[in-house]
Design a protein around this motif. Structure first.
Motif, PDB file in Angstrom:
ATOM      1  N   SER A  26     -21.395 -34.600  14.845  1.00  0.00           N
ATOM      2  CA  SER A  26     -22.098 -34.097  13.662  1.00  0.00           C
ATOM      3  C   SER A  26     -23.507 -34.664  13.620  1.00  0.00           C
ATOM      4  CB  SER A  26     -21.323 -34.490  12.399  1.00  0.00           C
ATOM      5  OG  SER A  26     -22.005 -34.057  11.245  1.00  0.00           O
ATOM      6  N   SER A  27     -24.488 -33.850  14.032  1.00  0.00           N
ATOM      7  CA  SER A  27     -25.877 -34.289  13.971  1.00  0.00           C
ATOM      8  C   SER A  27     -26.426 -34.067  12.567  1.00  0.00           C
ATOM      9  CB  SER A  27     -26.727 -33.555  15.004  1.00  0.00           C
ATOM     10  OG  SER A  27     -26.720 -32.163  14.741  1.00  0.00           O
ATOM     11  N   SER A  28     -27.609 -34.604  12.312  1.00  0.00           N
ATOM     12  CA  SER A  28     -28.193 -34.557  10.977  1.00  0.00           C
ATOM     13  C   SER A  28     -29.692 -34.342  11.083  1.00  0.00           C
ATOM     14  CB  SER A  28     -27.902 -35.874  10.235  1.00  0.00           C
ATOM     15  OG  SER A  28     -28.744 -36.036   9.115  1.00  0.00           O
ATOM     16  N   TRP A  79     -31.632 -36.071   9.649  1.00  0.00           N
ATOM     17  CA  TRP A  79     -32.184 -37.419   9.590  1.00  0.00           C
ATOM     18  C   TRP A  79     -32.016 -38.176  10.905  1.00  0.00           C
ATOM     19  CZ3 TRP A  79     -35.248 -38.185   5.621  1.00  0.00           C
ATOM     20  CH2 TRP A  79     -35.026 -37.467   4.444  1.00  0.00           C
ATOM     21  N   ASP A  80     -31.479 -37.532  11.929  1.00  0.00           N
ATOM     22  CA  ASP A  80     -31.426 -38.163  13.246  1.00  0.00           C
ATOM     23  C   ASP A  80     -32.845 -38.299  13.806  1.00  0.00           C
ATOM     24  OD1 ASP A  80     -28.726 -38.023  12.917  1.00  0.00           O
ATOM     25  OD2 ASP A  80     -28.338 -36.686  14.612  1.00  0.00           O
ATOM     26  N   SER A 117     -28.328 -41.833  15.446  1.00  0.00           N
ATOM     27  CA  SER A 117     -27.548 -40.897  14.638  1.00  0.00           C
ATOM     28  C   SER A 117     -27.442 -41.408  13.207  1.00  0.00           C
ATOM     29  CB  SER A 117     -26.142 -40.728  15.224  1.00  0.00           C
ATOM     30  OG  SER A 117     -25.280 -40.087  14.302  1.00  0.00           O
ATOM     31  N   SER A 118     -27.914 -40.607  12.264  1.00  0.00           N
ATOM     32  CA  SER A 118     -27.841 -40.998  10.856  1.00  0.00           C
ATOM     33  C   SER A 118     -26.401 -41.030  10.367  1.00  0.00           C
ATOM     34  CB  SER A 118     -28.667 -40.023  10.005  1.00  0.00           C
ATOM     35  OG  SER A 118     -28.573 -40.338   8.645  1.00  0.00           O
ATOM     36  N   ASN A 119     -25.589 -40.105  10.829  1.00  0.00           N
ATOM     37  CA  ASN A 119     -24.193 -40.070  10.387  1.00  0.00           C
ATOM     38  C   ASN A 119     -23.398 -41.254  10.937  1.00  0.00           C
ATOM     39  OD1 ASN A 119     -24.456 -37.712   8.879  1.00  0.00           O
ATOM     40  ND2 ASN A 119     -24.053 -36.395  10.642  1.00  0.00           N
TER      41      ASN A 119
END
Length: 476
Positions: free
Chosen positions: A377-379, A381-382, A436-438
């Motif tokens: 799950s990318s974001s 905010w990455d 990765s933000s997540n």
């Protein structure tokens, strides 16, 4: 396309695991009550940096780091002096501070070789206060939990209640901390759910009954074994279930408390407190029957747990356990434990492959390519950061770019441009890291690459002509 690539990589990985042998990783644990002292000038001996075999991971737990109000606030805004020392010492050797947690005087730092950083995930930290009935953080515990190549590990640094007559209360505090600390995780919500737990700190257990003369005679003759039966932690382990879960190496070193400051003499004050092994390192590996795997509905849970342990085992062996007597800034001596983690990797492919395309120069815009190697799950905010080789921590980037800004898809992944205005004019050697933000961690690291310094700066005499001259100029 991404799903096909991910499936192919996963099938290759699973096929390989059937024939893979166990991988070994070195873990070096330090615990030290520093008694509010400022750090020494050098910690090479403490970290055993002269050893030809360097560990893969360093875990450093300190107690009684100076936490006066003004200093504590400044430490929150900037790295405290102890963190700064360890980062400055380990970064040139290729270690990165992955995460840390501070609760007043308790500090816990986790370092890893850069090669392993993309495989350290699911990082969470928490703390428990036990001072003043749970309202004050001068005593208690701080912990870091994470996944290391898919194996869930937890590191707990504690400072428990002092004084001879509080052994039972120390056990109560330990049980409370182990039970109270929880994590946002389905299969490992508590400390003891993790596959391996390392518990250390100033646990403050003392030596009962024996008088000072007997203890000193045992120390002089190095008959430490005569003191073990009256060590409170050893005694409590015989009757307290929670303590029986943990292992500890033999105490074949001098008691690490209490020393006169700046000396190797035990307490010569009017109190003449008895020496004791207050500073300890223990560990626990979850038994096979209790290990938690990913269980699907309708499957035999116990059978699947057993199968997962057989396919992805983890073993812990302690290679050394001792004190470092050459440090005397505190009334405690530091204690270190060297461990071997032997495991079969549950995953060995980073989530993202990151590359610096072409030749990089401070005079031109540069190109980054990145390719997801597994579905995740990318974001928005990455981000991808540019780090100098030998960087200290995840916040030590030179510049960064958001992966969703101005990215262009191509056949094998994505491309992002970096403006020449964001590239250091001095040049040097760098790596790219995908954050990765997540996941709240780095999930991909590029190979090191060189950046050519700005030609205009070189012509103006601000920079040397070659990278060797540049490095000499920076060092001077």
């Amino acid at each position: 396309m991404e799903e096909d690539l991910s499936g192919a990589l996963n099938s290759i990985s699973l096929g390989q695991k059937d024939s893979e042998i166990m991988d070994s990783f070195g873990l070096y644990v330090v615990t030290w009550n520093v008694a509010t002292a400022e750090p020494p000038d050098d910690v090479h001996s403490l970290l055993q940096l002269s050893s030809p075999k360097k560990p893969d991971l360093y875990v450093i737990g300190l107690q009684e780091v100076r936490a006066a109000p003004l200093k504590f606030v400044s430490d929150l805004a900037f790295d405290d002096s102890w963190s700064h020392l360890f980062m400055s010492t380990l970064a040139p050797l290729g270690y990165v501070k992955v995460t840390s947690i501070r609760m007043q005087g308790l500090l816990l730092l986790f370092f890893s070789k850069l090669d392993h950083v993309p495989f350290i995930r699911d990082i969470q930290t928490t703390f428990t206060r036990t001072g003043l009935y749970g309202y004050w953080g001068n005593k208690g515990g701080v912990s870091i939990r994470l996944s290391f190549y898919g194996h869930m590990l937890c590191f707990l640094n504690c400072h428990l209640t002092a004084h001879m007559n509080n052994a039972s209360h120390r056990v109560y505090e330990s049980e409370h901390i182990l039970d109270a600390q929880t994590f946002d995780a389905k299969n490992t919500p508590r400390i003891l759910d993790h596959k391996a737990v390392f518990w250390f700190g100033d646990l403050n257990f003392r030596i009962e009954d024996h008088g000072m003369n007997f203890i000193r005679n045992c120390l002089t003759s190095q008959r430490f074994d005569l003191l073990w039966p009256k060590d409170q932690l050893t005694m409590m382990k015989k009757k307290e279930t929670v303590l029986q879960k943990f292992e500890e190496g033999p105490l074949n070193f001098q008691p690490t408390y209490k020393f006169d400051l700046n000396s190797d003499n035990y307490d010569t004050s009017g109190k003449k407190r008895k020496p004791a092994w207050c500073d300890r390192i223990l560990w626990r590996v979850l038994s096979k029957s209790l290990q938690k795997g990913v269980v699907e509905d309708g499957e035999d849970k116990e059978e699947q747990k057993k199968e997962q342990e057989e396919e992805f085992p983890l073993r812990v062996a302690q290679e050394s356990y001792t004190s470092k007597m050459d440090y005397n800034i505190s009334d405690h001596k530091p204690v270190v434990g060297n461990f071997c983690l032997e495991l079969r990797k549950i995953y060995d492919t980073p989530l993202v492959q990151v590359c610096a395309e072409g030749d990089w120069s401070a005079d031109f815009d540069a190109l980054i390519t990145y390719t997801p190697l597994q579905s995740f799950s990318s974001s928005a905010w990455d981000w991808i950061g540019l780090f100098e080789v030998g960087f200290k921590s995840i916040s030590d980037y030179v510049t960064y770019t958001w992966v969703k800004d101005d990215q262009v898809a191509f056949i094998d992944g994505f491309q992002i441009y970096v403006s020449k205005d964001d590239i250091p004019v001095r040049g040097g050697e760098f790596v790219l890291c995908y954050y990765s933000s997540n996941f709240q961690c780095i999930v991909g690291v590029s190979q090191p690459f060189k950046v050519q310094g700005s030609r205009a700066a070189i012509e103006e005499g601000c920079l040397p002509e070659n990278i060797d001259g540049l490095n000499q100029a920076v060092a001077s």
